[in-house]
Write a protein that holds these residues in place. Structure first.
Motif: not given
Length: 516
Positions: A88, A100, A265
């Protein structure tokens, strides 16, 4: 005799600017340890205390009003969350997803929590309904209340966790924006999920969510029974479900997590955080004298209209240049897989006439420019009325804004006369600070509003004839990162289809009026 202050010859580049990413050093040694906040809550639904670990974005500041998307990770702990956190962070750095919050849900009995039905040989199996109720009705509200969450949630699961994710989509489709199922165990209970999928999918009412499923090629991959789910999705998935299913060669049940998480993602957002960028942004157009508007940036899922209507995915795909033959309102929209991140930008091009030049003032000669410099926190040029400048001077070749006494909270008023030696369309691009304005013959061309994410410039195009034009720049400097730049494009280059390829320096033909 009235003093004419003349235009500043800073950064006069004969090109509309294409904004690129700033270079980042690739050889810097960085050692980081990702440590989340251990937390817990007592679940009435599960009748037990559940532990979680929460990773808030690094740049989050106490007291900030910024809210973030949340990614819930099943089978939490370093095994999964550590990997996901790194991926991420990489995707965020590459602008493929926003900052996030990651919530790692630590397990107690995964066989109970993650399975939708009870089967023999799995003593505690069949508790997914209660576990999903805990996440939906207890954990998510808890995270929303205690952490800076914006209400946009995703869920990630692997193996039995992937089974749980697919089941959650079918029974509670509006709980999450994205469902990520990595090598899900869809073989469970003689293909239980596939048995309920057709009715559940058909009943979904435009969920506006994404589903990403991954698996492995080969016989071992086939045992997960993902192909059967693919067939049902192809037949029954509603239009509002954006889904993708992929198989990876030469991966194991464990190693497939890495590639799956990266692709999932990216797919969940369906965007790269590039600002919509086209030039000129606004202007005046002569009838039957076409103007080219050049689009810069990624064209994936970008649509546009010229009549002011809001683009849809059925609208025309963006092109590198859009030709305007008359007045138009261009609206450009970049679509993502999450509507909150869709971007829209408009440009107004008014049908008009050539701006009339002024009479040549007396005592004009080529030379330097004059400016007035004011110190203070100014929101508009009107704030300078009845104030005396701290400094006035000549903007010759040695003049630099950076050499002024203050680095912040000051204003420059620069006025003068420019000479145009061609007839046709002239383009102006201004990079400045909030409240700054550019005028030509007292007509407002550009008004600098709030900074965009990448501080991209504002641009304007209009028809001029040969002659002299008054030009006034009001530069209000408050943001320490703001720069003053003016880029100028003469007609000979405005007619070219790709003028940004030309980097020659062009002079605005400024003329200095000597006071008498």
């Amino acid at each position: 005799m009235m003093k004419h202050k003349l235009f500043i010859p800073l950064f006069l580049v004969a090109a509309f600017i294409s904004q690129g990413k700033s270079a980042q050093a690739q050889d810097t040694v960085r050692r980081t340890v990702e440590i989340g906040k251990l937390d817990s809550l007592n679940s009435t639904i599960l009748k037990e205390k559940r532990r979680i670990e929460v990773f808030v974005p690094k740049n989050d500041q106490p007291g900030s009003n910024t809210k973030y998307d949340v990614l819930y990770v099943l089978d939490g702990g370093n095994w999964n969350t550590g990997l996901i956190s790194k991926i991420q962070g990489f995707l965020e750095g590459e602008k493929y997803m926003p900052p996030t919050i990651i919530v790692s849900i630590l397990g107690i009995d995964r066989n109970k929590d993650l399975t939708p039905t009870h089967i023999d040989g799995w003593k505690t199996s069949g508790g997914a309904t209660q576990f999903l109720g805990f996440i939906k009705d207890e954990l998510i509200p808890y995270i929303n209340q205690k952490y800076p969450a914006n209400g946009d949630h995703s869920i990630w699961g692997h193996s039995l966790g992937g089974l749980f994710v697919v089941n959650a989509l079918l029974v509670e489709p509006k709980t999450f924006k994205s469902y990520i199922a990595v090598d899900p165990s869809l073989w469970w209970d003689n293909n239980y999920i596939q048995k309920i999928a057709s009715l559940k999918l058909a009943a979904l009412q435009d969920p506006a969510v994404t589903l990403f499923m991954s698996g492995r090629e080969g016989k071992e991959g086939e045992t997960m029974k993902i192909d059967a789910m693919d067939s049902l999705l192809k037949k029954w998935a509603p239009a509002g479900l954006t889904w993708k299913s992929i198989r990876y060669p030469e991966e194991t049940h464990s190693s497939v997590r890495f590639k799956s998480t990266y692709d999932a993602l990216k797919f969940s957002y369906g965007w790269q955080d590039n600002e919509i960028n086209f030039h000129p942004m606004n202007g005046i157009v002569l009838k039957n004298k076409p103007v080219a508007v050049w689009y810069f940036g990624d064209t994936t899922r970008v649509r546009y209209t010229t009549d002011g209507t809001n683009p849809t995915l059925g609208s025309a795909k963006i092109q590198s240049d859009i030709i305007i033959n008359d007045g138009a309102k261009i609206t450009v929209k970049q679509f993502t897989n999450r509507a909150r991140y869709d971007q829209v930008k408009t440009g107004n091009f008014t049908k008009g006439k050539i701006l009339t030049p002024i009479s040549k003032p007396k005592n004009l000669q080529p030379g330097g420019f004059l400016y007035d410099y004011y110190e203070g926190d100014f929101n508009k040029a009107e704030d300078l009325k009845n104030k005396s400048p701290q400094k006035s001077g000549l903007t010759n070749a040695d003049f630099e804004v950076e050499k002024l006494p203050r680095k912040n909270n000051f204003a420059l008023i620069i006025e003068g006369v420019m000479e145009t030696k061609e007839e046709g369309y002239y383009g102006f691009v201004l990079e400045a600070d909030k409240g700054s304005k550019l005028y030509l013959n007292d007509q407002l061309l550009i008004q600098w509003e709030d900074h965009t994410k990448r501080n991209s410039p504002y641009s304007y195009i209009l028809p001029l004839t040969k002659g002299f034009y008054k030009l006034r720049l009001e530069y209000l400097h408050q943001n320490k990162d703001a720069k003053l730049k003016l880029n100028y494009l003469p007609p000979s280059l405005c007619l070219l289809k790709k003028p940004f390829q030309f980097l020659s320096i062009y002079n605005l033909e400024p003329l200095n009026r000597q006071a008498s």
